[in-house]
Design an enzyme around this catalytic site. Structure first.
Site, PDB file in Angstrom:
ATOM      1  N   ASP A  30       0.850  -1.186   0.000  1.00 56.99           N
ATOM      2  CA  ASP A  30       0.000   0.000   0.000  1.00 56.99           C
ATOM      3  C   ASP A  30       0.889   1.241   0.000  1.00 56.99           C
ATOM      4  O   ASP A  30       1.872   1.314   0.745  1.00 56.99           O
ATOM      5  CB  ASP A  30      -0.912  -0.010   1.235  1.00 56.99           C
ATOM      6  CG  ASP A  30      -2.054   0.981   1.117  1.00 56.99           C
ATOM      7  OD1 ASP A  30      -3.217   0.537   1.053  1.00 56.99           O
ATOM      8  OD2 ASP A  30      -1.792   2.196   1.086  1.00 56.99           O
ATOM      9  N   ILE A  31       0.524   2.207  -0.820  1.00 57.52           N
ATOM     10  CA  ILE A  31       1.346   3.416  -0.977  1.00 57.52           C
ATOM     11  C   ILE A  31       1.277   4.306   0.264  1.00 57.52           C
ATOM     12  O   ILE A  31       2.153   5.144   0.487  1.00 57.52           O
ATOM     13  CB  ILE A  31       0.907   4.185  -2.252  1.00 57.52           C
ATOM     14  CG1 ILE A  31       2.034   5.033  -2.802  1.00 57.52           C
ATOM     15  CG2 ILE A  31      -0.344   5.013  -2.006  1.00 57.52           C
ATOM     16  CD1 ILE A  31       1.792   5.531  -4.210  1.00 57.52           C
ATOM     17  N   ASN A  87     -12.904  -3.350   2.442  1.00 60.32           N
ATOM     18  CA  ASN A  87     -13.800  -2.207   2.604  1.00 60.32           C
ATOM     19  C   ASN A  87     -14.798  -2.184   1.454  1.00 60.32           C
ATOM     20  O   ASN A  87     -14.418  -2.279   0.291  1.00 60.32           O
ATOM     21  CB  ASN A  87     -13.001  -0.899   2.615  1.00 60.32           C
ATOM     22  CG  ASN A  87     -12.141  -0.764   3.858  1.00 60.32           C
ATOM     23  OD1 ASN A  87     -12.572  -1.092   4.960  1.00 60.32           O
ATOM     24  ND2 ASN A  87     -10.913  -0.293   3.687  1.00 60.32           N
ATOM     25  N   GLY A  93     -15.275   3.276   3.894  1.00 55.05           N
ATOM     26  CA  GLY A  93     -14.147   4.047   3.390  1.00 55.05           C
ATOM     27  C   GLY A  93     -13.532   3.502   2.121  1.00 55.05           C
ATOM     28  O   GLY A  93     -12.379   3.808   1.810  1.00 55.05           O
ATOM     29  N   SER A  95     -12.169   3.367  -1.306  1.00 56.75           N
ATOM     30  CA  SER A  95     -11.704   4.489  -2.125  1.00 56.75           C
ATOM     31  C   SER A  95     -11.238   4.073  -3.515  1.00 56.75           C
ATOM     32  O   SER A  95     -11.054   4.928  -4.379  1.00 56.75           O
ATOM     33  CB  SER A  95     -10.577   5.235  -1.399  1.00 56.75           C
ATOM     34  OG  SER A  95      -9.467   4.394  -1.194  1.00 56.75           O
ATOM     35  N   HIS A 100     -10.122  -5.579  -3.302  1.00 60.42           N
ATOM     36  CA  HIS A 100      -8.781  -5.811  -2.746  1.00 60.42           C
ATOM     37  C   HIS A 100      -8.913  -6.190  -1.281  1.00 60.42           C
ATOM     38  O   HIS A 100      -9.780  -5.693  -0.567  1.00 60.42           O
ATOM     39  CB  HIS A 100      -7.880  -4.588  -2.910  1.00 60.42           C
ATOM     40  CG  HIS A 100      -8.478  -3.298  -2.446  1.00 60.42           C
ATOM     41  ND1 HIS A 100      -9.389  -2.589  -3.199  1.00 60.42           N
ATOM     42  CD2 HIS A 100      -8.302  -2.581  -1.310  1.00 60.42           C
ATOM     43  CE1 HIS A 100      -9.751  -1.495  -2.548  1.00 60.42           C
ATOM     44  NE2 HIS A 100      -9.112  -1.463  -1.382  1.00 60.42           N
ATOM     45  N   HIS A 102      -6.929  -5.999   2.215  1.00 59.93           N
ATOM     46  CA  HIS A 102      -5.810  -5.391   2.928  1.00 59.93           C
ATOM     47  C   HIS A 102      -5.228  -6.436   3.885  1.00 59.93           C
ATOM     48  O   HIS A 102      -5.972  -7.050   4.663  1.00 59.93           O
ATOM     49  CB  HIS A 102      -6.277  -4.219   3.805  1.00 59.93           C
ATOM     50  CG  HIS A 102      -6.816  -3.034   3.071  1.00 59.93           C
ATOM     51  ND1 HIS A 102      -6.101  -1.863   2.927  1.00 59.93           N
ATOM     52  CD2 HIS A 102      -8.019  -2.819   2.468  1.00 59.93           C
ATOM     53  CE1 HIS A 102      -6.834  -0.984   2.264  1.00 59.93           C
ATOM     54  NE2 HIS A 102      -8.005  -1.527   1.976  1.00 59.93           N
TER      55      HIS A 102
HETATM   56  P1  AMP Z   1      -9.758   1.177   0.203  1.00 61.05           P
HETATM   57  O1  AMP Z   1      -9.932   2.433   1.008  1.00 61.05           O
HETATM   58  O2  AMP Z   1     -10.148  -0.067   0.931  1.00 61.05           O
HETATM   59  O3  AMP Z   1     -10.419   1.299  -1.146  1.00 61.05           O
HETATM   60  O4  AMP Z   1      -8.194   1.030  -0.003  1.00 61.05           O
HETATM   61  C1  AMP Z   1      -7.491   1.631  -1.042  1.00 61.05           C
HETATM   62  C2  AMP Z   1      -6.035   1.612  -0.659  1.00 61.05           C
HETATM   63  O5  AMP Z   1      -5.266   1.807  -1.823  1.00 61.05           O
HETATM   64  C3  AMP Z   1      -5.611   2.708   0.342  1.00 61.05           C
HETATM   65  O6  AMP Z   1      -5.078   2.100   1.508  1.00 61.05           O
HETATM   66  C4  AMP Z   1      -4.553   3.506  -0.439  1.00 61.05           C
HETATM   67  O7  AMP Z   1      -3.496   3.933   0.386  1.00 61.05           O
HETATM   68  C5  AMP Z   1      -4.099   2.490  -1.471  1.00 61.05           C
HETATM   69  N1  AMP Z   1      -3.545   3.040  -2.704  1.00 61.05           N
HETATM   70  C6  AMP Z   1      -4.044   4.041  -3.462  1.00 61.05           C
HETATM   71  N2  AMP Z   1      -3.284   4.249  -4.550  1.00 61.05           N
HETATM   72  C7  AMP Z   1      -2.269   3.342  -4.481  1.00 61.05           C
HETATM   73  C8  AMP Z   1      -1.154   3.024  -5.312  1.00 61.05           C
HETATM   74  N3  AMP Z   1      -0.902   3.707  -6.464  1.00 61.05           N
HETATM   75  N4  AMP Z   1      -0.328   2.025  -4.935  1.00 61.05           N
HETATM   76  C9  AMP Z   1      -0.558   1.342  -3.789  1.00 61.05           C
HETATM   77  N5  AMP Z   1      -1.597   1.572  -2.978  1.00 61.05           N
HETATM   78  C10 AMP Z   1      -2.448   2.561  -3.305  1.00 61.05           C
END
Ligand code: AMP
Length: 114
Positions: A30-31, A87, A93, A95, A100, A102
């Site tokens: 995760d970034i 999520n 939350g 996003s 995916h 986590h």
């Molecule tokens: P969610 O809120 O469950 O949809 O998780 C999305 C996750 O993607 C968040 O924890 C972000 O930090 C992560 N994320 C967004 N863009 C990137 C990226 N380019 N590379 C890796 N992780 C990312």
């Protein structure tokens, strides 16, 4: 074809720190890590979120979980423990509209989650 950030990572159009890959899933860091180990396990099949997975996806969903457990062993957090999170929707939350899991670990987690 989906054009969100994870679709682009799965297609290798943008970089990610990949920790595991097979024919069905890709896992990368995760970034914006929320724990010392924070890895996302993403199906290569374009499924937007868990509510859009069907019965035919059950083997893939199981694979996501067993891959996550394997990565936890690989990352050395099996003994101390870890959390797997999906999520779905605004209240959770969500996003990124690509299913995916986590994998979070390497520190004490709180319960209930925030
Ligand atoms: P969610 O809120 O469950 O949809 O998780 C999305 C996750 O993607 C968040 O924890 C972000 O930090 C992560 N994320 C967004 N863009 C990137 C990226 N380019 N590379 C890796 N992780 C990312």
């Amino acid at each position: 074809m989906a054009d969100n950030i994870f679709a682009k990572i799965v297609r290798k159009e943008i970089p990610a720190k990949i920790v595991y890959e097979d024919e069905r899933v890709l896992a990368f860091c995760d970034i914006n890590a929320k724990a010392p180990v924070h890895i996302l396990v993403v199906p290569k099949k374009d499924i937007a979120r868990i509510s859009e997975a069907g019965a035919a996806d059950e083997p893939l969903l199981g694979h996501l979980l067993t891959v996550a457990a394997g990565i936890a062993r690989q990352e050395g957090i099996d003994a101390t423990g870890y959390r797997l999170v999906i999520n779905k929707g605004a209240h959770a939350g969500e996003s990124v509209a690509r299913l995916h899991v986590h994998l979070l670990g390497g520190r004490q987690m709180n319960w209930p989650p925030g």
